[in-house]
Design a protein around this motif. Structure first.
Motif, PDB file in Angstrom:
ATOM      1  N   HIS A 167       0.844  -1.205   0.000  1.00 21.54           N
ATOM      2  CA  HIS A 167       0.000   0.000   0.000  1.00 21.54           C
ATOM      3  C   HIS A 167       0.884   1.262   0.000  1.00 21.54           C
ATOM      4  O   HIS A 167       0.958   1.982   0.998  1.00 21.54           O
ATOM      5  CB  HIS A 167      -0.887  -0.047   1.239  1.00 21.54           C
ATOM      6  CG  HIS A 167      -2.018   0.925   1.287  1.00 21.54           C
ATOM      7  ND1 HIS A 167      -1.885   2.253   0.991  1.00 21.54           N
ATOM      8  CD2 HIS A 167      -3.325   0.742   1.618  1.00 21.54           C
ATOM      9  CE1 HIS A 167      -3.043   2.865   1.151  1.00 21.54           C
ATOM     10  NE2 HIS A 167      -3.938   1.958   1.531  1.00 21.54           N
ATOM     11  N   GLU A 209     -11.430  13.542  -4.897  1.00 23.63           N
ATOM     12  CA  GLU A 209     -11.160  12.261  -4.248  1.00 23.63           C
ATOM     13  C   GLU A 209     -11.057  11.158  -5.301  1.00 23.63           C
ATOM     14  O   GLU A 209     -11.855  11.092  -6.236  1.00 23.63           O
ATOM     15  CB  GLU A 209     -12.264  11.928  -3.245  1.00 23.63           C
ATOM     16  CG  GLU A 209     -12.007  10.642  -2.480  1.00 23.63           C
ATOM     17  CD  GLU A 209     -13.098  10.315  -1.473  1.00 23.63           C
ATOM     18  OE1 GLU A 209     -13.002   9.234  -0.847  1.00 23.63           O
ATOM     19  OE2 GLU A 209     -14.030  11.123  -1.310  1.00 23.63           O
ATOM     20  N   THR A 210     -10.064  10.302  -5.138  1.00 28.09           N
ATOM     21  CA  THR A 210      -9.800   9.239  -6.110  1.00 28.09           C
ATOM     22  C   THR A 210      -9.634   7.921  -5.373  1.00 28.09           C
ATOM     23  O   THR A 210      -8.870   7.838  -4.414  1.00 28.09           O
ATOM     24  CB  THR A 210      -8.522   9.548  -6.916  1.00 28.09           C
ATOM     25  OG1 THR A 210      -8.668  10.821  -7.571  1.00 28.09           O
ATOM     26  CG2 THR A 210      -8.257   8.473  -7.959  1.00 28.09           C
ATOM     27  N   ASP A 211     -10.361   6.897  -5.828  1.00 21.64           N
ATOM     28  CA  ASP A 211     -10.238   5.562  -5.239  1.00 21.64           C
ATOM     29  C   ASP A 211     -10.632   4.556  -6.317  1.00 21.64           C
ATOM     30  O   ASP A 211     -11.810   4.232  -6.485  1.00 21.64           O
ATOM     31  CB  ASP A 211     -11.129   5.431  -4.008  1.00 21.64           C
ATOM     32  CG  ASP A 211     -10.837   4.172  -3.205  1.00 21.64           C
ATOM     33  OD1 ASP A 211      -9.979   3.372  -3.654  1.00 21.64           O
ATOM     34  OD2 ASP A 211     -11.447   3.979  -2.142  1.00 21.64           O
ATOM     35  N   ARG A 212      -9.650   4.088  -7.071  1.00 20.13           N
ATOM     36  CA  ARG A 212      -9.902   3.254  -8.233  1.00 20.13           C
ATOM     37  C   ARG A 212      -9.057   1.987  -8.202  1.00 20.13           C
ATOM     38  O   ARG A 212      -7.905   2.020  -7.773  1.00 20.13           O
ATOM     39  CB  ARG A 212      -9.570   4.022  -9.527  1.00 20.13           C
ATOM     40  CG  ARG A 212     -10.392   5.275  -9.737  1.00 20.13           C
ATOM     41  CD  ARG A 212      -9.952   5.994 -10.993  1.00 20.13           C
ATOM     42  NE  ARG A 212     -10.795   7.150 -11.275  1.00 20.13           N
ATOM     43  CZ  ARG A 212     -10.644   7.937 -12.336  1.00 20.13           C
ATOM     44  NH1 ARG A 212      -9.675   7.681 -13.216  1.00 20.13           N
ATOM     45  NH2 ARG A 212     -11.452   8.969 -12.525  1.00 20.13           N
ATOM     46  N   VAL A 243      -4.217  -0.179  -7.194  1.00 14.62           N
ATOM     47  CA  VAL A 243      -5.206   0.701  -6.574  1.00 14.62           C
ATOM     48  C   VAL A 243      -4.599   2.098  -6.468  1.00 14.62           C
ATOM     49  O   VAL A 243      -3.483   2.253  -5.958  1.00 14.62           O
ATOM     50  CB  VAL A 243      -5.614   0.194  -5.174  1.00 14.62           C
ATOM     51  CG1 VAL A 243      -6.667   1.110  -4.555  1.00 14.62           C
ATOM     52  CG2 VAL A 243      -6.124  -1.242  -5.261  1.00 14.62           C
ATOM     53  N   TRP A 245      -5.216   5.949  -5.038  1.00 14.50           N
ATOM     54  CA  TRP A 245      -6.049   6.585  -4.009  1.00 14.50           C
ATOM     55  C   TRP A 245      -5.475   7.925  -3.586  1.00 14.50           C
ATOM     56  O   TRP A 245      -4.263   8.074  -3.392  1.00 14.50           O
ATOM     57  CB  TRP A 245      -6.149   5.659  -2.789  1.00 14.50           C
ATOM     58  CG  TRP A 245      -6.950   6.221  -1.640  1.00 14.50           C
ATOM     59  CD1 TRP A 245      -8.298   6.372  -1.585  1.00 14.50           C
ATOM     60  CD2 TRP A 245      -6.445   6.701  -0.388  1.00 14.50           C
ATOM     61  NE1 TRP A 245      -8.672   6.916  -0.373  1.00 14.50           N
ATOM     62  CE2 TRP A 245      -7.553   7.129   0.377  1.00 14.50           C
ATOM     63  CE3 TRP A 245      -5.158   6.816   0.156  1.00 14.50           C
ATOM     64  CZ2 TRP A 245      -7.425   7.659   1.668  1.00 14.50           C
ATOM     65  CZ3 TRP A 245      -5.023   7.342   1.434  1.00 14.50           C
ATOM     66  CH2 TRP A 245      -6.143   7.754   2.183  1.00 14.50           C
ATOM     67  N   ASN A 246      -6.381   8.902  -3.456  1.00 18.16           N
ATOM     68  CA  ASN A 246      -6.085  10.158  -2.767  1.00 18.16           C
ATOM     69  C   ASN A 246      -7.364  10.618  -2.082  1.00 18.16           C
ATOM     70  O   ASN A 246      -8.425  10.650  -2.718  1.00 18.16           O
ATOM     71  CB  ASN A 246      -5.592  11.231  -3.740  1.00 18.16           C
ATOM     72  CG  ASN A 246      -5.254  12.536  -3.016  1.00 18.16           C
ATOM     73  OD1 ASN A 246      -6.139  13.318  -2.691  1.00 18.16           O
ATOM     74  ND2 ASN A 246      -3.970  12.756  -2.762  1.00 18.16           N
ATOM     75  N   PRO A 247      -7.300  10.959  -0.784  1.00 17.59           N
ATOM     76  CA  PRO A 247      -8.533  11.248  -0.036  1.00 17.59           C
ATOM     77  C   PRO A 247      -9.150  12.609  -0.331  1.00 17.59           C
ATOM     78  O   PRO A 247     -10.325  12.829  -0.015  1.00 17.59           O
ATOM     79  CB  PRO A 247      -8.075  11.162   1.426  1.00 17.59           C
ATOM     80  CG  PRO A 247      -6.637  11.567   1.369  1.00 17.59           C
ATOM     81  CD  PRO A 247      -6.107  11.000   0.079  1.00 17.59           C
ATOM     82  N   CYS A 268      -1.333   7.521  -3.340  1.00 18.96           N
ATOM     83  CA  CYS A 268      -1.130   6.083  -3.189  1.00 18.96           C
ATOM     84  C   CYS A 268      -1.294   5.385  -4.527  1.00 18.96           C
ATOM     85  O   CYS A 268      -2.310   5.580  -5.204  1.00 18.96           O
ATOM     86  CB  CYS A 268      -2.121   5.492  -2.194  1.00 18.96           C
ATOM     87  SG  CYS A 268      -1.722   5.830  -0.474  1.00 18.96           S
TER      88      CYS A 268
END
Length: 298
Positions: A167, A209-212, A243, A245-247, A268
Motif C-alpha cells: 500500500h 477524491e480518487t479511489d480506483r 489501486v 487513491w487520494n482522499p 497512493c
C-alpha cells in the motif's frame, strides 16, 4: 563508498531501524515490517510519511508501504474465495498483519546494497480467525532503487486464497499537478460511483477524491511530477491490479493521522492482487508480490 549505517530508533511505541547509505536513507518499523520513509540523499522523499502519523502498537502508520494481507480493503468487498478463508467475527480493513510485530531475520549489506528480511510467525496458524499455515516473508532491498517483495508459501494441505497489496504512499509536490502514466486504456473499478466498471482515457490527473482499482495493469507505472522535475517509476511483478487513491479535502479532514492539507503532497499507488487478480495457492505453492521504486529527472 562507506558501509551503510544502521541505527535503532523508537518512534512512539514502535521499534524502528534507520538505514543510511551514501546515496539513500530508509526508515523501517518492526510493526507490520512497514517501510515508513525512503529518499535519495539531497532529493525530496520518494515515500511519504504523514506529519501527523501516529506511532502506536496495533495501528498501521499512515506512511511508506503498509502490508495488506491476507485480504485488501474491506473483507466483504473481496471475492467469496477470500472471504471463506476467514472464520472470525469482525474483519479489520486491509487484513491482519499491519499491526503485528514481525520478526527481523537480518539486515545485511554488500557494498552499497542493503537487504532487510522479515518473517511473521503468526501466519503459521496463529492469526485470529484465519486458521491456515502460510509462511510469510518480506524482503526490502535498498540499492539504486528500493525493492520490496512479499512472499507467501502455502504449507497447508489445502488451497489458500488471498488478496493483498503493498500500500505505497508516494510523496509529490502537489497532487493536483502530477499525472500517472501507464493507465491509458485500462479498465478500472470506480469505487466512488457504485463500483462501476469504466475505461481510462489518457493519463490520470487528479481533481478530486480518487479511489480506483485498475485492472490488467502493466508492469510499470510512472508518476510525473513537473514541479519537482521528477518521474517516479514503479516496476511491479506478481500483480495485475493496482489501486490508486487520494482522499482529497473532506476525507483527509476526517483522518486523525493526516493534516487537513496532507492530501496535497501524497498519492497512493498500491501494487496489488485484488478483484479478479486474487491469488490461490495450492499446497506447497509460492507467490511473490514485488514493487521496485526509482526516480529520474524529467
Amino acid at each position: 563508498m562507506s558501509t551503510p549505517k544502521v541505527e535503532s530508533e523508537q518512534h512512539g511505541e514502535l521499534n524502528c531501524w534507520r538505514i543510511t547509505s551514501d546515496t539513500a536513507e530508509l526508515l523501517v518499523a518492526q510493526q507490520g515490517a512497514q517501510v515508513l520513509s525512503y529518499q535519495r540523499i539531497g532529493e525530496p522523499p520518494l515515500l511519504w510519511l504523514s506529519e501527523q502519523a501516529i506511532f502506536k502498537q496495533g495501528k498501521s502508520v499512515r506512511a511508506g508501504v503498509p502490508v495488506c494481507w491476507p485480504w485488501f480493503g474491506h473483507l466483504t468487498r473481496n471475492p467469496q474465495a477470500v472471504q471463506k478463508m476467514y472464520h472470525g467475527v469482525e474483519a479489520s480493513a486491509h487484513g491482519l498483519v499491519r499491526g503485528r510485530d514481525w520478526q527481523l531475520l537480518g539486515i545485511d549489506n554488500k557494498g552499497d546494497v542493503v537487504r532487510v528480511d522479515f518473517t511473521l510467525p503468526d501466519t503459521l496458524g496463529d492469526l485470529p480467525g484465519w486458521p491456515h499455515t502460510v509462511e510469510l516473508k518480506l524482503s526490502i532491498v535498498m540499492a539504486e532503487q528500493l525493492s520490496i517483495t512479499l512472499t507467501s508459501y502455502n504449507l497447508d494441505n489445502a488451497p489458500v486464497t488471498i488478496s493483498q497489496a503493498l500500500h505505497s504512499y508516494f510523496a509529490v509536490s502537489d497532487v493536483r499537478q502530477v499525472q500517472v502514466q501507464g493507465v491509458d486504456g485500462l479498465g478500472y473499478i470506480e469505487t466512488l460511483a457504485n463500483w462501476e466498471l469504466r475505461s481510462q482515457k489518457g493519463d490520470l490527473d487528479f481533481a478530486g477524491e480518487t479511489d480506483r482499482i485498475y485492472l490488467q495493469s502493466p508492469d510499470q507505472l510512472n508518476i510525473v511530477d513537473p514541479a519537482w522535475n521528477r518521474r517516479i517509476r514503479l516496476a511491479s511483478s506478481g500483480s495485475r491490479s493496482a489501486v490508486i487513491w487520494n482522499p482529497w479535502i473532506e476525507r483527509a479532514a476526517e483522518l486523525p493521522d493526516m493534516a487537513d492539507d496532507g492530501w496535497q503532497c501524497m498519492l497512493c499507488i498500491e501494487t496489488a492482487n485484488v478483484w479478479d487478480d486474487v491469488v490461490t495457492l495450492a499446497p506447497g505453492a509460492t507467490h511473490s508480490l514485488s514493487v521496485s521504486i526509482g526516480s529520474e529527472s524529467l
